[in-house]
Design an enzyme around this catalytic site. Structure first.
Site, PDB file in Angstrom:
ATOM      1  N   LYS A 140      33.106  38.763  43.459  1.00  0.00           N
ATOM      2  CA  LYS A 140      33.685  39.987  42.892  1.00  0.00           C
ATOM      3  C   LYS A 140      34.396  39.685  41.572  1.00  0.00           C
ATOM      4  CE  LYS A 140      34.969  44.258  42.469  1.00  0.00           C
ATOM      5  NZ  LYS A 140      35.726  45.049  43.446  1.00  0.00           N
ATOM      6  N   LYS A 145      44.892  44.346  37.683  1.00  0.00           N
ATOM      7  CA  LYS A 145      45.204  43.581  38.898  1.00  0.00           C
ATOM      8  C   LYS A 145      44.079  42.612  39.217  1.00  0.00           C
ATOM      9  CE  LYS A 145      44.020  44.815  42.847  1.00  0.00           C
ATOM     10  NZ  LYS A 145      42.941  44.486  43.835  1.00  0.00           N
TER      11      LYS A 145
END
Length: 290
Positions: A173, A241
């Site tokens: 990811k 983030k």
């Protein structure tokens, strides 16, 4: 039909849980920090809701979660009322949060001690992919547990692949987010240039999308980027983030991310413009403002 729990009914989790119930036909119990949202989900889709993650996970074959960050994930798993305290032996916990590889390995080790499995399974495809049940799901974990979980994950995932041991799903990811950061900046500059040059944007996109410049971002985001509409999709705050996780991992493995660091600074500018909740395609806004 399996007994399933889903923890975290945000913009991604809400439709993902619905696909488990409606497309998969599974018996689904949901938990959300705001209980009213869980009650609304049950009103729309059936099933049941629980007061705590621990209650939601009790007796379930598969437990899913999609929460905000590492700390949120620890809270719903090993916290006082976390799901890990009630999961039955041999069950599988599938975490769809975008979190660190470190926390994935930590929770996998804890799950093993307790006699069940943990799969880190972050997703890509955004809000539309979740809504349509066509997400890409990149998984890390035990192969046997993955094979058992895969048909259930496929209720909302079009591409579901095991990338290796625990942590590898999260690492994959990170690769995805690094790609998107550079790609969206390049697309922003290209569309900005096309506007300044007075070109027919639709015509430009039609011509170039069939060649080497084609991408999902180009096809699905160019119109809203040109129109300055960003009130949808994956928020800048969440992207920053995710990129922070990438930088932490790069510090450990020695990877160099010069372009990604520049784009992260550009996203910081977007936040300063008040666009923290804008879609990540809002990078073009900092170019168009000058």
């Amino acid at each position: 039909m399996a007994k399933v729990a889903f923890i975290g009914l945000g913009v991604m989790g809400y439709p993902m849980a619905a696909h488990l119930k409606n497309r998969g036909g599974h018996e689904v119990t949901v938990y959300n920090r705001t209980q009213a949202k869980a009650a609304k989900w049950v009103e729309e889709h059936g099933g049941s809701f629980a007061a705590t993650p621990r209650e939601a996970a009790e007796g379930k074959d598969f437990v899913f979660s999609c929460v905000g960050n590492d700390d949120d994930l620890r809270e719903v798993t090993i916290g006082e009322n976390g799901a890990f305290h009630s999961m039955k032996p041999g069950s599988v916990y599938i975490d769809n949060t975008t979190a660190s590889a470190e926390v994935a390995r930590e929770l996998a080790a804890e799950a093993e001690k307790r006699g069940f499995h943990f799969i880190d399974a972050p997703v890509s495809g955004g809000q539309s992919g979740a809504g349509n049940g066509i997400l890409s799901v990149m998984c890390g974990g035990d192969p046997e547990a993955f094979e058992r979980a895969k048909p259930v994950i496929e209720c909302f995932g079009r591409t579901v692949r095991l990338m290796g041991p625990n942590g590898n799903g999260q690492l994959t990811k990170m690769v995805n987010q690094i790609c998107i950061a550079g790609l969206v900046q390049g697309l922003s500059e290209a569309l900005h240039f096309a506007k300044k040059a007075g070109l027919d944007i639709d015509g430009v996109v039609e011509v170039i999308s069939g060649g080497a410049a084609g991408s999902w971002q180009l096809q699905n985001r160019y119109k809203t980027m040109v129109e300055g509409k960003f009130d949808f999709g994956f928020a800048v705050d969440w992207m920053r983030k995710d990129l922070a996780i990438c930088f932490e991992e790069a510090a450990r493995n020695g990877a160099k991310l010069p372009v990604t660091r520049i784009v992260d600074e550009y996203y910081k500018e977007i936040q300063e413009m008040g666009g923290g909740r804008w879609d990540t395609s809002s990078l073009i806004a900092r170019l168009d403002r000058s």
